[in-house]
Design a protein around this motif. Structure first.
Motif, PDB file in Angstrom:
ATOM      1  N   PHE A  64       0.818  -0.991  -0.053  1.00 44.00           N
ATOM      2  CA  PHE A  64      -0.097   0.064  -0.109  1.00 44.00           C
ATOM      3  C   PHE A  64       0.841   1.187   0.161  1.00 44.00           C
ATOM      4  N   ARG A  65       0.770   2.028  -1.005  1.00 43.08           N
ATOM      5  CA  ARG A  65       1.473   3.248  -1.161  1.00 43.08           C
ATOM      6  C   ARG A  65       0.669   4.471  -0.883  1.00 43.08           C
ATOM      7  N   ILE A  66       1.252   5.421   0.139  1.00 45.44           N
ATOM      8  CA  ILE A  66       0.671   6.661   0.144  1.00 45.44           C
ATOM      9  C   ILE A  66       0.844   7.472  -0.725  1.00 45.44           C
ATOM     10  N   PRO A  67      -0.132   8.364  -1.424  1.00 47.65           N
ATOM     11  CA  PRO A  67       0.243   9.450  -2.313  1.00 47.65           C
ATOM     12  C   PRO A  67       1.199  10.415  -1.816  1.00 47.65           C
ATOM     13  N   GLU A  68       2.292  10.904  -2.674  1.00 45.80           N
ATOM     14  CA  GLU A  68       3.229  11.620  -2.061  1.00 45.80           C
ATOM     15  C   GLU A  68       2.336  12.907  -1.673  1.00 45.80           C
ATOM     16  N   ALA A  69       1.487  13.650  -2.332  1.00 49.03           N
ATOM     17  CA  ALA A  69       0.827  14.690  -1.534  1.00 49.03           C
ATOM     18  C   ALA A  69       0.252  14.593  -0.317  1.00 49.03           C
ATOM     19  N   ALA A  70      -0.412  13.302  -0.087  1.00 49.50           N
ATOM     20  CA  ALA A  70      -0.949  13.015   1.052  1.00 49.50           C
ATOM     21  C   ALA A  70       0.132  12.898   2.207  1.00 49.50           C
ATOM     22  N   GLY A  71       1.227  12.254   1.768  1.00 46.81           N
ATOM     23  CA  GLY A  71       2.091  11.986   2.886  1.00 46.81           C
ATOM     24  C   GLY A  71       2.760  13.427   3.262  1.00 46.81           C
ATOM     25  N   SER A  72       3.019  14.287   2.262  1.00 45.78           N
ATOM     26  CA  SER A  72       3.666  15.577   2.512  1.00 45.78           C
ATOM     27  C   SER A  72       2.703  16.341   3.556  1.00 45.78           C
ATOM     28  N   GLY A 105       0.496  15.195   5.596  1.00 46.06           N
ATOM     29  CA  GLY A 105       0.491  14.481   6.931  1.00 46.06           C
ATOM     30  C   GLY A 105       1.771  14.804   7.611  1.00 46.06           C
ATOM     31  N   LEU A 106       2.997  14.741   6.949  1.00 46.70           N
ATOM     32  CA  LEU A 106       4.097  15.201   7.553  1.00 46.70           C
ATOM     33  C   LEU A 106       4.045  16.680   8.196  1.00 46.70           C
ATOM     34  N   ARG A 107       3.451  17.695   7.436  1.00 47.43           N
ATOM     35  CA  ARG A 107       3.409  18.962   7.776  1.00 47.43           C
ATOM     36  C   ARG A 107       2.364  18.965   9.080  1.00 47.43           C
ATOM     37  N   VAL A 163       3.301  20.450  12.568  1.00 43.32           N
ATOM     38  CA  VAL A 163       2.516  21.688  13.291  1.00 43.32           C
ATOM     39  C   VAL A 163       2.150  21.441  14.638  1.00 43.32           C
ATOM     40  N   GLY A 164       1.517  20.030  14.886  1.00 35.92           N
ATOM     41  CA  GLY A 164       0.853  19.184  15.834  1.00 35.92           C
ATOM     42  C   GLY A 164       1.856  19.098  17.039  1.00 35.92           C
TER      43      GLY A 164
END
Length: 279
Positions: free
Chosen positions: A21-29, A31-33, A37-38
């Motif tokens: 299962f590969r997480i889309p690059e945009a969604a991963g970016s 999520g990391l941001r 912030v959190g």
């Protein structure tokens, strides 16, 4: 004579390999941001909760949020936080707009005319090395404490980055491009508009991004002189009364709006210069 079709051997290892299962690059970016912030907010809350510093030095995120609600509804120093922000953005737009136009004109002159390069080059470098606060007092003496010194401060701060980026990009135009345009019938006066400027546009947009960033960092200095309304003036007013939560709120507003402006400039760069990296 019969012909037989040979089936290529099946790659059993590839077929038997489990599907990952590969997480889309945009969604991963994103999520990391969000995680970054959190984590920062959690660390900020923990430090404020521990009481290492008094609330007047480090207010909690909740106190800053409460101040945001208050300043957005009731207001602070005669205007809401959005009113202060819009006033500062208007000054930045006007000052960096004039600075960008002047920087492009000077950059074209410096890049295309050797005599202008000898005369204007040292002047542009001299101004670029000056911190905005160094000539703010002089602008106040010349123009008073109204809007003029603020706008001029942002113009002077934003002009050199655009001029330097434009001049460097113009000097980098390959002679083959100019010769090809001449062979196709282009006049000498058409070369700067038809060849030089499009070639230099990606670097000019980079200079504009830097110039707007410099103007935004200078707006607080510009608004220390009669800067109400204005986000920098709001920060200055809060600093006088040790209202750290308002100061932090102003810094957050400046940072978030600066990120939005930079994203808009990057989007404009992709639209205006889609050939970036292809020439």
């Amino acid at each position: 004579m019969s012909t037989t079709t040979r089936t290529p051997p099946r790659d059993t290892e590839a077929d038997d390999r489990p599907t990952r299962f590969r997480i889309p690059e945009a969604a991963g970016s994103i999520g990391l941001r969000a995680l970054s912030v959190g984590g920062f907010l959690l660390l900020w809350w923990a430090v404020a909760r521990a009481g290492i510093w008094p609330p007047v030095s480090l207010p909690s995120p909740g106190a800053v949020w409460a101040q945001l609600v208050t300043t957005a509804t009731v207001g602070y120093s005669g205007s809401t936080v959005q009113g202060h922000l819009l006033t500062s953005l208007g000054r930045i737009l006007l000052g960096s707009g004039y600075g960008t136009v002047g920087g492009i004109v000077l950059g074209l002159l410096v890049g295309l005319v050797p005599a202008a390069r000898a005369v204007l080059g040292p002047f542009i470098t001299f101004v670029r090395t000056l911190p905005p606060l160094a000539y703010l007092s002089l602008l106040v003496i010349w123009f008073g404490i109204g809007e003029e010194p603020k706008i001029w401060l942002l113009v002077i701060a934003s002009l050199p980055p655009v001029a330097v980026a434009t001049a460097d990009a113009v000097r980098g135009v390959a002679p083959d491009y100019l010769n090809a345009a001449r062979s196709l019938g282009a006049r000498s006066w058409q070369l700067p508009v038809r060849v030089v400027l499009p070639y230099a546009l990606p670097e000019i947009m980079t200079g504009v991004r830097i110039a707007v960033g410099v103007a935004y960092t200078s707006v607080v200095a510009a608004e220390t002189i009669n800067g109400i309304p204005g986000i920098g003036g709001m920060i200055r007013e809060a600093q006088r009364y040790n209202q750290t939560d308002v100061v932090i709120l102003g810094l957050i507003v400046i940072g978030l709006s600066g990120l939005l402006i930079d994203w808009l400039l990057q989007s404009a760069d992709r639209v205006l210069a889609p050939w970036r990296g292809r020439t």
